[in-house]
Design a protein around this motif. Structure first.
Motif, short mmCIF file in Angstrom:
data_model
loop_
_atom_site.label_atom_id
_atom_site.label_comp_id
_atom_site.label_asym_id
_atom_site.label_seq_id
_atom_site.Cartn_x
_atom_site.Cartn_y
_atom_site.Cartn_z
N LEU A 135 -14.12 11.98 -26.89
CA LEU A 135 -12.87 10.73 -26.20
C LEU A 135 -12.31 11.53 -24.93
CD1 LEU A 135 -11.20 9.54 -29.47
CD2 LEU A 135 -13.10 8.46 -28.32
N GLY A 136 -12.01 12.68 -25.17
CA GLY A 136 -11.10 13.35 -23.99
C GLY A 136 -12.09 13.17 -22.55
N VAL A 137 -13.39 13.76 -22.66
CA VAL A 137 -13.99 13.60 -21.60
C VAL A 137 -14.40 12.19 -20.94
CG1 VAL A 137 -16.76 14.19 -20.56
CG2 VAL A 137 -15.43 15.80 -22.03
N ASN A 138 -14.61 11.56 -21.81
CA ASN A 138 -14.99 10.19 -21.35
C ASN A 138 -13.70 9.47 -20.90
OD1 ASN A 138 -18.07 9.32 -21.69
ND2 ASN A 138 -17.55 9.36 -23.86
N ASN A 139 -12.71 9.50 -21.46
CA ASN A 139 -11.50 9.02 -21.14
C ASN A 139 -11.13 9.66 -19.28
OD1 ASN A 139 -10.99 7.04 -22.84
ND2 ASN A 139 -10.04 8.33 -24.23
N ALA A 140 -11.35 11.04 -19.54
CA ALA A 140 -10.74 11.88 -18.35
C ALA A 140 -11.74 11.39 -17.17
CB ALA A 140 -11.07 13.12 -18.38
N VAL A 141 -12.93 11.24 -17.22
CA VAL A 141 -14.06 10.53 -16.35
C VAL A 141 -13.65 9.12 -15.95
CG1 VAL A 141 -16.42 10.22 -15.81
CG2 VAL A 141 -15.74 12.37 -16.93
N ARG A 142 -13.18 8.39 -16.77
CA ARG A 142 -12.95 7.04 -16.61
C ARG A 142 -11.80 6.97 -15.70
NH1 ARG A 142 -12.80 5.41 -21.52
NH2 ARG A 142 -15.22 4.77 -21.62
N LYS A 143 -10.72 7.86 -15.78
CA LYS A 143 -9.64 7.88 -15.17
C LYS A 143 -9.96 8.15 -13.77
CE LYS A 143 -6.33 6.35 -17.58
NZ LYS A 143 -5.61 5.20 -17.24
N MET A 144 -10.89 9.33 -13.61
CA MET A 144 -11.24 9.81 -12.18
C MET A 144 -12.15 8.87 -11.50
SD MET A 144 -12.58 13.73 -12.70
CE MET A 144 -13.50 13.53 -13.87
N LEU A 145 -12.73 7.69 -12.29
CA LEU A 145 -13.57 6.78 -11.56
C LEU A 145 -12.76 5.78 -11.04
CD1 LEU A 145 -16.69 6.38 -14.04
CD2 LEU A 145 -16.68 7.26 -11.48
N ALA A 155 -9.51 6.27 -10.13
CA ALA A 155 -8.50 6.82 -9.29
C ALA A 155 -9.63 6.82 -8.04
CB ALA A 155 -8.27 8.36 -9.57
N ARG A 156 -10.70 7.04 -8.04
CA ARG A 156 -11.75 6.82 -6.87
C ARG A 156 -11.87 5.38 -6.35
NH1 ARG A 156 -17.53 6.27 -6.54
NH2 ARG A 156 -18.41 7.14 -4.74
N GLN A 157 -11.67 4.58 -7.02
CA GLN A 157 -11.83 3.03 -6.69
C GLN A 157 -10.43 2.74 -6.14
OE1 GLN A 157 -12.81 0.99 -10.34
NE2 GLN A 157 -14.81 0.14 -9.21
N LEU A 158 -9.41 3.27 -6.29
CA LEU A 158 -8.25 2.91 -5.99
C LEU A 158 -7.55 3.68 -4.73
CD1 LEU A 158 -6.09 2.34 -9.28
CD2 LEU A 158 -6.97 0.36 -7.83
N GLY A 159 -8.47 4.80 -4.77
CA GLY A 159 -8.05 5.63 -3.60
C GLY A 159 -7.02 6.55 -3.60
N HIS A 160 -6.41 6.59 -4.72
CA HIS A 160 -4.92 7.41 -4.86
C HIS A 160 -5.25 8.97 -5.29
CE1 HIS A 160 -5.16 6.93 -9.05
NE2 HIS A 160 -4.85 5.49 -9.01
N GLY A 161 -6.27 9.16 -5.93
CA GLY A 161 -7.04 10.37 -6.07
C GLY A 161 -6.30 11.12 -7.50
N ARG A 162 -5.48 10.27 -8.22
CA ARG A 162 -4.68 10.72 -9.26
C ARG A 162 -5.56 10.49 -10.59
NH1 ARG A 162 -0.83 8.12 -6.29
NH2 ARG A 162 -0.71 6.51 -7.59
N GLY A 163 -6.20 11.55 -10.92
CA GLY A 163 -7.04 11.48 -12.44
C GLY A 163 -6.45 11.86 -13.40
N GLY A 164 -5.14 12.53 -13.73
CA GLY A 164 -4.66 12.73 -14.79
C GLY A 164 -4.77 14.27 -15.36
N VAL A 165 -4.64 14.54 -16.52
CA VAL A 165 -4.74 15.91 -17.06
C VAL A 165 -5.59 15.61 -18.58
CG1 VAL A 165 -3.79 17.83 -18.10
CG2 VAL A 165 -2.73 16.73 -16.18
N ALA A 198 -23.74 -0.43 -15.91
CA ALA A 198 -24.28 -1.25 -14.62
C ALA A 198 -22.94 -2.13 -13.89
CB ALA A 198 -25.26 -2.46 -15.21
N THR A 199 -22.01 -2.46 -14.63
CA THR A 199 -20.87 -3.18 -13.88
C THR A 199 -20.07 -2.17 -13.24
OG1 THR A 199 -19.71 -3.26 -16.04
CG2 THR A 199 -21.23 -5.19 -15.35
N GLY A 200 -20.23 -0.86 -13.47
CA GLY A 200 -19.14 0.04 -12.85
C GLY A 200 -19.54 1.06 -11.88
N PRO A 201 -18.86 1.98 -11.36
CA PRO A 201 -19.39 2.64 -10.37
C PRO A 201 -19.93 3.84 -10.93
CG PRO A 201 -16.88 3.01 -10.80
CD PRO A 201 -17.38 1.89 -11.47
N SER A 202 -20.73 4.71 -10.16
CA SER A 202 -21.39 5.99 -10.52
C SER A 202 -21.04 7.01 -9.40
CB SER A 202 -22.68 5.67 -10.74
OG SER A 202 -23.36 5.27 -9.84
N TRP A 203 -21.10 8.25 -9.93
CA TRP A 203 -21.14 9.45 -8.95
C TRP A 203 -22.56 10.27 -8.84
CZ3 TRP A 203 -15.99 12.11 -10.89
CH2 TRP A 203 -14.82 11.37 -10.31
#
Length: 238
Positions: free
Chosen positions: A164-174, A176-186, A212-217
């Motif tokens: 849960l932690g890794v998936n939620n953290a990565v989701r927040k990073m994605l 943040a990347r879309q919105l451009g503010h760079g705040r991914g959380g802890v 498929a509907t979301g972004p990827s790195w």
């Protein structure tokens, strides 16, 4: 080239719905001495990824590990060649473990998607949390590691808080990347909770294709550091 070799993909990781999932009750496997019938075997595209052994209420879930799964691993080892995870349950006490894990390494699975979920029946939570098609593929692709120990090679699978932690953290990073503010959380973990495993899974989870509907790195840059200072070296002997 007309005769160029083609690569066969056994699993469609990006689109779980394009795989074949089947659960078989009392699947018979012929061993060297006996015919064994695990309670439930879960197949993905014909490969036995999940073995589930059940006990009636009042019988400890560990009995399924001691009396059944340990026996199966010796008598019908071929069933476990492609195994992803093992599950034992008596309905209210359910545990998940890897093929090489001793019982003290088997863990409960208390939540499916978030930390504040209401408490539900143990067997339902562990099945939905680990065997849902998308989550099962995610576990195998991104939350399975192997580590060498003195006793031999060990297979390590992610625990509930790591998944849960890794998936939620990565989701927040994605996000943040879309919105451009760079705040991914802890993503906070305490000592002994498997931080190294989480750090190994996080970059992998970033790199794989998101739904498929979301972004990827495709190639993220990962910085990894700790707050511990290196221990001072001992002075040379005189």
């Amino acid at each position: 080239m007309a005769n160029a070799p083609k690569r066969l993909r056994v699993v469609n990781w990006e689109h779980p719905e394009n795989n074949d999932f089947q659960l078989v009750s009392q699947f018979s496997v012929t061993g060297s001495l006996y015919i064994c019938r695990p309670d439930l075997v879960g197949f993905v595209n014909g490969l036995p990824w999940v073995v589930i052994e059940l006990k009636k209420p009042g019988v400890p879930a560990r009995a399924a590990f001691d009396e059944n799964l340990t026996h199966y691993k010796k008598q019908i080892p071929a069933l476990f060649w492609s195994n992803a995870l093992l599950i034992t349950s008596n309905g209210t006490d359910s545990r998940v473990g890897s093929l090489t894990a001793d019982w003290d390494r088997w863990v409960e699975w208390k939540r499916i998607e978030r930390e504040d979920e209401p408490r539900r029946l143990s067997l339902e939570v562990i099945l939905r949390g680990t065997c849902d098609p998308a989550r099962l593929l995610d576990r195998v692709e991104n939350f399975t590691l192997f580590s060498e120990y003195k006793a031999g090679l060990a297979k390590i699978i992610g625990q509930n808080h790591q998944f849960l932690g890794v998936n939620n953290a990565v989701r927040k990073m994605l996000e943040a990347r879309q919105l451009g503010h760079g705040r991914g959380g802890v993503f906070w973990q305490t000592q002994g909770s498997g931080k190294s495993f989480s750090m190994a899974s996080s970059p992998r989870r970033c790199c794989v294709s998101w739904p498929a509907t979301g972004p990827s790195w495709s190639s993220p840059t990962v910085w990894n550091w700790t707050s511990r200072s290196p221990r001072p070296s001992r002075p040379p002997a005189r």
